[in-house]
Design an enzyme around this catalytic site. Sequence first.
Site, PDB file in Angstrom:
ATOM      1  N   GLY A  12      23.582 -20.258   0.060  1.00 35.45           N
ATOM      2  CA  GLY A  12      23.928 -21.076  -1.510  1.00 35.45           C
ATOM      3  C   GLY A  12      24.129 -19.646  -3.138  1.00 35.45           C
ATOM      4  O   GLY A  12      23.859 -19.924  -3.618  1.00 35.45           O
ATOM      5  N   GLY A  15      25.645 -21.050  -6.828  1.00 32.28           N
ATOM      6  CA  GLY A  15      24.137 -22.158  -7.119  1.00 32.28           C
ATOM      7  C   GLY A  15      23.627 -21.175  -8.482  1.00 32.28           C
ATOM      8  O   GLY A  15      23.407 -20.159  -7.992  1.00 32.28           O
ATOM      9  N   ARG A  46      30.066 -22.312   0.402  1.00 35.87           N
ATOM     10  CA  ARG A  46      31.425 -23.102   0.837  1.00 35.87           C
ATOM     11  C   ARG A  46      32.596 -23.295  -0.216  1.00 35.87           C
ATOM     12  O   ARG A  46      33.842 -23.414   0.159  1.00 35.87           O
ATOM     13  CB  ARG A  46      30.738 -25.155   0.726  1.00 35.87           C
ATOM     14  CG  ARG A  46      29.871 -25.764   1.064  1.00 35.87           C
ATOM     15  CD  ARG A  46      29.292 -26.810   1.456  1.00 35.87           C
ATOM     16  NE  ARG A  46      28.421 -27.012   0.657  1.00 35.87           N
ATOM     17  CZ  ARG A  46      27.479 -28.119   0.353  1.00 35.87           C
ATOM     18  NH1 ARG A  46      26.855 -28.566   1.411  1.00 35.87           N
ATOM     19  NH2 ARG A  46      27.189 -27.730  -0.494  1.00 35.87           N
ATOM     20  N   LYS A 191       4.120 -13.119  -8.937  1.00 36.31           N
ATOM     21  CA  LYS A 191       3.990 -13.216 -10.563  1.00 36.31           C
ATOM     22  C   LYS A 191       2.218 -11.967 -10.623  1.00 36.31           C
ATOM     23  O   LYS A 191       1.857 -12.045  -9.568  1.00 36.31           O
ATOM     24  CB  LYS A 191       3.222 -14.280 -11.024  1.00 36.31           C
ATOM     25  CG  LYS A 191       4.339 -15.207 -11.931  1.00 36.31           C
ATOM     26  CD  LYS A 191       4.040 -16.842 -13.038  1.00 36.31           C
ATOM     27  CE  LYS A 191       4.907 -17.673 -12.618  1.00 36.31           C
ATOM     28  NZ  LYS A 191       6.136 -17.031 -13.320  1.00 36.31           N
ATOM     29  N   GLU A 225       4.475 -25.851 -19.414  1.00 43.47           N
ATOM     30  CA  GLU A 225       6.113 -25.656 -19.793  1.00 43.47           C
ATOM     31  C   GLU A 225       6.805 -26.959 -21.487  1.00 43.47           C
ATOM     32  O   GLU A 225       6.228 -27.592 -21.341  1.00 43.47           O
ATOM     33  CB  GLU A 225       7.304 -25.817 -18.588  1.00 43.47           C
ATOM     34  CG  GLU A 225       6.411 -25.481 -17.077  1.00 43.47           C
ATOM     35  CD  GLU A 225       7.419 -25.907 -16.286  1.00 43.47           C
ATOM     36  OE1 GLU A 225       8.160 -25.430 -16.132  1.00 43.47           O
ATOM     37  OE2 GLU A 225       7.416 -27.092 -15.307  1.00 43.47           O
ATOM     38  N   ASP A 244       6.700 -31.193  -7.367  1.00 45.50           N
ATOM     39  CA  ASP A 244       7.178 -29.778  -7.960  1.00 45.50           C
ATOM     40  C   ASP A 244       6.652 -28.395  -7.753  1.00 45.50           C
ATOM     41  O   ASP A 244       6.356 -27.497  -8.172  1.00 45.50           O
ATOM     42  CB  ASP A 244       8.045 -30.514  -9.427  1.00 45.50           C
ATOM     43  CG  ASP A 244       9.267 -29.051  -9.597  1.00 45.50           C
ATOM     44  OD1 ASP A 244       9.490 -28.539  -9.220  1.00 45.50           O
ATOM     45  OD2 ASP A 244       8.586 -29.094 -11.130  1.00 45.50           O
ATOM     46  N   HIS A 249       2.397 -24.450  -6.609  1.00 45.38           N
ATOM     47  CA  HIS A 249       1.930 -23.359  -7.483  1.00 45.38           C
ATOM     48  C   HIS A 249       0.307 -23.174  -7.759  1.00 45.38           C
ATOM     49  O   HIS A 249      -0.643 -22.542  -7.826  1.00 45.38           O
ATOM     50  CB  HIS A 249       2.733 -23.514  -8.946  1.00 45.38           C
ATOM     51  CG  HIS A 249       4.021 -23.485  -8.370  1.00 45.38           C
ATOM     52  ND1 HIS A 249       4.737 -22.466  -7.570  1.00 45.38           N
ATOM     53  CD2 HIS A 249       5.786 -23.817  -9.329  1.00 45.38           C
ATOM     54  CE1 HIS A 249       6.323 -22.091  -7.375  1.00 45.38           C
ATOM     55  NE2 HIS A 249       6.702 -22.742  -8.366  1.00 45.38           N
ATOM     56  N   LYS A 349       5.892 -31.192 -18.050  1.00 44.11           N
ATOM     57  CA  LYS A 349       6.921 -30.286 -19.116  1.00 44.11           C
ATOM     58  C   LYS A 349       7.012 -30.546 -20.820  1.00 44.11           C
ATOM     59  O   LYS A 349       6.128 -31.999 -20.723  1.00 44.11           O
ATOM     60  CB  LYS A 349       7.908 -31.249 -18.139  1.00 44.11           C
ATOM     61  CG  LYS A 349       8.553 -30.458 -16.574  1.00 44.11           C
ATOM     62  CD  LYS A 349       8.874 -29.674 -16.631  1.00 44.11           C
ATOM     63  CE  LYS A 349       9.405 -29.106 -14.873  1.00 44.11           C
ATOM     64  NZ  LYS A 349       9.860 -28.084 -14.575  1.00 44.11           N
TER      65      LYS A 349
HETATM   66  C1  BG6 Z   1       9.598 -24.549 -10.408  1.00 46.74           C
HETATM   67  C2  BG6 Z   1       9.806 -25.362 -10.449  1.00 46.74           C
HETATM   68  O1  BG6 Z   1       9.129 -24.251  -8.750  1.00 46.74           O
HETATM   69  O2  BG6 Z   1       9.054 -23.956 -11.232  1.00 46.74           O
HETATM   70  C3  BG6 Z   1      10.100 -26.074 -12.204  1.00 46.74           C
HETATM   71  O3  BG6 Z   1      10.695 -26.575  -9.817  1.00 46.74           O
HETATM   72  C4  BG6 Z   1       9.476 -24.778 -13.103  1.00 46.74           C
HETATM   73  O4  BG6 Z   1       9.931 -27.702 -12.402  1.00 46.74           O
HETATM   74  C5  BG6 Z   1       8.539 -23.117 -12.706  1.00 46.74           C
HETATM   75  O5  BG6 Z   1       9.715 -25.738 -14.276  1.00 46.74           O
HETATM   76  C6  BG6 Z   1       8.006 -22.879 -13.424  1.00 46.74           C
HETATM   77  O6  BG6 Z   1       8.123 -21.785 -13.278  1.00 46.74           O
HETATM   78  P1  BG6 Z   1       7.751 -20.400 -14.422  1.00 46.74           P
HETATM   79  O7  BG6 Z   1       7.707 -19.463 -13.560  1.00 46.74           O
HETATM   80  O8  BG6 Z   1       9.009 -20.689 -14.852  1.00 46.74           O
HETATM   81  O9  BG6 Z   1       6.388 -20.915 -14.708  1.00 46.74           O
END
Ligand code: BG6
Length: 499
Positions: A12, A15, A46, A191, A225, A244, A249, A349
């Site tokens: 990838g 990407g 690819r 982190k 976020e 997600d 996390h 979000k």
């Molecule tokens: C990713 C998610 O794992 O973590 C995203 O797929 C999210 O949707 C991101 O925005 C947040 O990471 P960070 O480090 O910016 O808090």
Amino acid sequence: MAIEPFTIVIFGASGDLTRRKVIPALFRLWCEELLPKEVSIVGFARKDMTAEALCEAWHDPAFDELGTCDPVSRECCWEAFTKRVRYLQGHYDDAASFSKLREQVETNAAEAGLAPNCIFYLATPPSVFTPILENLAESGLARKGHPSPWSRVVIEKPFGRDLESARVLNLLAGRLFDEDQIYRIDHYLGKETVQNIFVLRFANGIFEHLWNQKYIDHVQITVAESDGVGHRAGYYDKSGALRDMVQNHLMHLLSLIAMEPPSSLDADAVRDEKVKVLRSLRRIPGDCADNGVIRGQYTAGDVAGRAEGNYLDAEGVAEKSATETFVAFGAMVDNWRWEGVPFYLRTGKCLPRRESEISIHFRPVPKVLFNADPDAPLEQNVLVIRVQPDEGIRLEVLGKVPGGKRIIKPMHLEFDYEHGFGQPSPEAYERLLLDVASGDATLFPRRDEVEAAWEFVQPVIQGCCETCREFVHPYPAGTWGPQAAADLLASSGRQWHLR
Ligand code: BG6
């Protein structure tokens, strides 16, 4: 520990993830001379292109990452870095492409007189994880059971889309690689502030003795976020905040806060304790209509001066989608230490700002003396771990306002990483890549950890009718989510700390 020379193969390679995260982290490590100078980087994708074109596409994000370094030395570093890059065009399900890859890896190593140690980084959509893993094994590159030369595989999230698919992927990976060759990456564990939870808790007597249901009233974990789903809407709409963010996390943050002290700093000892927390989580039964899980979806609004459109209008989002862009709920850890202490989790979000924190709310002092007036209760002491941005720690205590009157107000004892230690925290990917290169899996979720997190999150997802819009609360972009999320805490006389 000195890192042995290795080749990192990035699947990838063209990407977004490779460009935005993997290469900037590798580049910074290279500039800081933390990688062996013989390191070799093989981009595999690819697309028909050259190594030069690939490096050109990588250039800008990698450079942004080194904003503090002067342009001339950056340019020198970049030139030397790109000399280490090769490109291989291939197909993930094509055995011949992997034979070519093996040839390339072995020839490079032989020319440099080094062992062909390899890191295989799967920065691809999960749909091609299986053929990549199978072809690595088929071509002899997986080297299961062979500690030297070594092969390690890094698997990006999402690790499965439910318990069943996570198990299938774990089974496949476990059949083709030894567990200690598999690095399931969750960048939250890289982190700096997240790693510091461990030190804060287990190196400081002042906190650890109070770290239980006797002294702690509740815990809040917020990962906010400000961005919307942007160009990832297609992926996100099939995922939602529970898959997600929560399954990975937020579950890691919770387990680090709640875990028992491990018997040692050994990777398995630490992960054993994290798994125990996940297994102690009380299951959340019933459906999202009445089980206290609040799901929200943003509508058009203003996020700190930026106009954000309705989630439903984003390209890639299904018509009448009921995917949650926000979720909040309370979790109980049913063990001796945490009996009766709610952990409130929230992520979303398009919230007012990008800010993540964990706050530990201590029980109030007895309701006599300063806390005697029922109409004016004292504020609780709070320990805040600011995960990002402005990484730091704040202890909120009460003090007397100078003067003749007895006025009590909160005072904040602040610690800021960047100023305190005189340097910014390294990017999570840097730390994690260095750990893979040196063979330290402590910060990578183990097989049972991933499955235990799914065992908790899956019933929550199943309890939410994923196609019923009536159970998803709309909230305007730029607000702290739906009112129901505030009500969730208000019903027990609490409120969200971050607001
Ligand atoms: C990713 C998610 O794992 O973590 C995203 O797929 C999210 O949707 C991101 O925005 C947040 O990471 P960070 O480090 O910016 O808090």
